[in-house]
Design an enzyme around this catalytic site. Structure first.
Site, mmCIF file in Angstrom:
data_model
loop_
_atom_site.group_PDB
_atom_site.id
_atom_site.type_symbol
_atom_site.label_atom_id
_atom_site.label_comp_id
_atom_site.label_asym_id
_atom_site.label_seq_id
_atom_site.Cartn_x
_atom_site.Cartn_y
_atom_site.Cartn_z
ATOM 1 N N ASP A 206 0.831 -1.204 0.000
ATOM 2 C CA ASP A 206 0.000 0.000 0.000
ATOM 3 C C ASP A 206 0.865 1.254 0.000
ATOM 4 O O ASP A 206 0.687 2.156 0.830
ATOM 5 C CB ASP A 206 -0.940 0.014 1.229
ATOM 6 C CG ASP A 206 -1.627 -1.328 1.444
ATOM 7 O OD1 ASP A 206 -1.998 -1.977 0.448
ATOM 8 O OD2 ASP A 206 -1.803 -1.719 2.620
ATOM 9 N N ASN B 39 -17.026 -6.359 -0.482
ATOM 10 C CA ASN B 39 -16.295 -5.826 0.660
ATOM 11 C C ASN B 39 -16.351 -4.312 0.745
ATOM 12 O O ASN B 39 -16.539 -3.746 1.817
ATOM 13 C CB ASN B 39 -14.825 -6.248 0.584
ATOM 14 C CG ASN B 39 -14.636 -7.709 0.879
ATOM 15 O OD1 ASN B 39 -15.477 -8.537 0.524
ATOM 16 N ND2 ASN B 39 -13.539 -8.047 1.540
ATOM 17 N N GLU C 117 -11.019 -0.713 -3.900
ATOM 18 C CA GLU C 117 -10.308 -0.077 -2.790
ATOM 19 C C GLU C 117 -9.084 0.677 -3.319
ATOM 20 O O GLU C 117 -8.847 0.706 -4.529
ATOM 21 C CB GLU C 117 -9.884 -1.127 -1.741
ATOM 22 C CG GLU C 117 -8.870 -2.146 -2.251
ATOM 23 C CD GLU C 117 -8.487 -3.205 -1.221
ATOM 24 O OE1 GLU C 117 -9.254 -3.443 -0.272
ATOM 25 O OE2 GLU C 117 -7.403 -3.805 -1.376
ATOM 26 N N HIS D 157 -2.892 -1.128 -5.377
ATOM 27 C CA HIS D 157 -2.864 -0.188 -4.260
ATOM 28 C C HIS D 157 -1.824 0.891 -4.518
ATOM 29 O O HIS D 157 -0.895 1.092 -3.740
ATOM 30 C CB HIS D 157 -2.602 -0.891 -2.941
ATOM 31 C CG HIS D 157 -3.311 -0.189 -1.818
ATOM 32 N ND1 HIS D 157 -3.048 1.119 -1.493
ATOM 33 C CD2 HIS D 157 -4.289 -0.584 -0.986
ATOM 34 C CE1 HIS D 157 -3.825 1.473 -0.496
ATOM 35 N NE2 HIS D 157 -4.591 0.472 -0.181
ATOM 36 N N ARG E 122 4.753 -8.311 -0.141
ATOM 37 C CA ARG E 122 4.311 -7.337 -1.126
ATOM 38 C C ARG E 122 5.338 -6.207 -1.072
ATOM 39 O O ARG E 122 5.500 -5.563 -0.037
ATOM 40 C CB ARG E 122 2.902 -6.832 -0.799
ATOM 41 C CG ARG E 122 1.830 -7.903 -0.967
ATOM 42 C CD ARG E 122 0.460 -7.377 -0.582
ATOM 43 N NE ARG E 122 0.390 -7.087 0.839
ATOM 44 C CZ ARG E 122 -0.637 -6.491 1.448
ATOM 45 N NH1 ARG E 122 -1.677 -6.111 0.747
ATOM 46 N NH2 ARG E 122 -0.632 -6.281 2.747
#
Lengths: 333, 333
Positions: free
Chosen positions: B24, B170, B207, B271, B305
């Site tokens: 992120d 979600n 998201e 992200h 990640r």
């Protein structure tokens, strides 16, 4: 592209800090030409390995998880200070783990030592290749951590830190001969306990032993005092033809051999390991330290102990000369 | 030494992955010439910032903790996806936090959005300079995450992801105008919900919105589907003279604009955030992805990640052309 840039660097050009947020750094240069690296991760929840043909390459090498903590039981919390050793054609990792993050009745963490084994050429290939060999048991069932091992005259030795309830402080250093990588063959021999001023600041601690041979001696460096700016390194030595299990053969340095450099903002250097530079000659000290002292909250969850590397030399008397922690050479914000 | 090596690199030479184990990723180039970087840390326990005058320098920049999770309460678990914004001369960080790591009765995490503020020139100087502005409340009290913000025609907008109990999945994407950085001025407007195949693989997810202006349009990229190899990026756009709070003014791309490259082992890129290269011209896409798919155990605690950066261009129709995730250029173990 970047590969070439990195390979151009000489031993004088190591990136420092080399690896961000890795404490208790352990490095091993294998016969395959790779530097293998493992360390405590800030979440203390798994064991990872990365590798590179150059030390600087480790800064960008992508880690692989090789083992992760259990959901419950003795290996479910606070995975600390893994060391990767290649013993008789197999890989072994020693690490400390606890059943709980809580302190015991003496205000101590509750770690024990464990061993896992991998029979593949590449220890990073998959965590499925690693099997658990269980706890490395010692005669006293007490707080244990930071085990390392070495071979000397065809004997296999284990060196670690452990609490003895009858000795003041958190942990002392012990040596034993091993039956196999996860089983002691002899009784532990006490090598050092916290006694000098520099070993007893904040906490009474001897931990993080690392072994190196030079000339006709074995040396064990270790770390002492609280893991803040007081943390520093001590030195034990023994003639390499002496009985290593005879405590009186070991000599302990009265002064620390590596410590904070306040002027350069290098605080609490320690928990070291050793490797050799790309030139196959220069000895390299691998250690962690912080560059600030105002730790907020629980120091255990202050993640900014970074891995550093620097060359070192030998004094005329045959002892190591680690100098001072080198300054950071990254672009500081 | 290393500084010079790094400054020699051009935009084609970015280290990839640039920052190991940061998901992120959020980057912002400030008027002081520094790239500021923050991201989710693998322990999800604190918010850190690092900075550097070059993008590659961020790989070696030492982070500072600016905020850490509470011991209990709404900000005590799973600190996710911080973003650092400089708004009217002050620094703000948006982040998601939860009271528990447990799922709710619908199998969802339980995050809400929070805002902290710093009135110093250097946002890294000390965590003591950061004050908590509390939860960013929306009309529905439900799972919320990944807020970002931007100014357009002197209005200040907030864009975020949130669960609506009446919509499958979600989270959806919303926009609202803000009274101040932590208070909504208008009702949320639904910009996008998971609907296409590529938005609903594994989980129904929209998201991680990120805003960029180009030509006469605002674009919002976002991330869709489960956070494994299915994760990919979608695109919304709107004319910059249109009413941004009128949902029908926004156009949604029917296809993902950035996705896994199986041949290059680049899985689940997304992200993202945006920044500008050192040349002040080249647009830079900042995102995370993995280079393997066989995740063992809980993916939330698979730390690999990594943050990547790469330049991108613009198509003739004015839309961004992100290309494919570039291969890793580190020395692979």
């Amino acid at each position: 592209m970047i590969k070439k840039e990195l390979l151009k660097l000489t031993t004088a050009d190591y990136i420092n800090p080399l690896i961000i947020q890795r404490a208790d750094p352990f490095m091993y240069r294998h016969t395959d030409g790779y530097y293998y690296f493992t360390a405590s991760v800030p979440a203390y929840n798994l064991i990872e390995i990365r590798r590179s043909k150059t030390l600087n390459g480790l800064a960008h090498a992508t880690p692989r998880t090789v083992w992760r903590k259990h959901d419950s039981g003795m290996m479910s919390q606070l995975i600390w200070a893994p060391e990767l050793h290649y013993i008789d054609g197999k890989w072994f990792i020693y690490f400390a783990a606890a059943a709980t993050t809580e302190f015991d009745e003496n205000g101590m963490f509750q770690h024990r030592m464990f061993c896992i084994e991998c029979d593949e050429d590449n220890p990073m290939a998959s965590e499925e290749h690693w099997i658990e060999r269980g706890q490395v048991k010692t005669p006293i069932d007490s707080f244990s951590l930071d085990a390392t091992c070495f071979k000397a005259r065809n004997k296999f030795y284990y060196v670690w830190a452990q609490k003895d309830p009858s000795i003041k402080g958190n942990s002392n250093l012990y040596i034993a001969e091993m039956e196999n990588p996860w089983t002691l063959k002899t009784d532990p021999v006490l090598l050092s306990k916290p006694e000098y001023e520099w070993e007893t600041r904040g906490f009474w601690v001897n931990e993080g032993p690392a072994v190196i041979h030079h000339g006709d001696k074995y040396f064990i460096t270790y770390s002492a005092s609280a893991t803040d700016e007081n943390y520093c390194m001590g030195l034990l030595s023994v003639a390499d033809d002496a009985d290593l299990l005879e405590a009186s053969n070991w000599i302990k340095s009265k002064k620390p051999v590596f410590e904070s450099d306040l002027a350069e903002h290098q605080y609490g250097p320690g928990h070291n390991s050793f490797t050799i530079a790309e030139d196959n000659k220069t000895n390299i000290l691998v250690y962690h330290c912080r560059d600030y002292t105002d730790i907020k909250g629980d120091p255990l969850y202050d993640p900014n102990r970074h891995t550093k590397v620097q060359g070192f030399t030998w004094n005329e008397d045959g002892t190591p000369n680690f100098g001072k922690p080198v300054p950071y050479n990254n672009e500081q914000g």
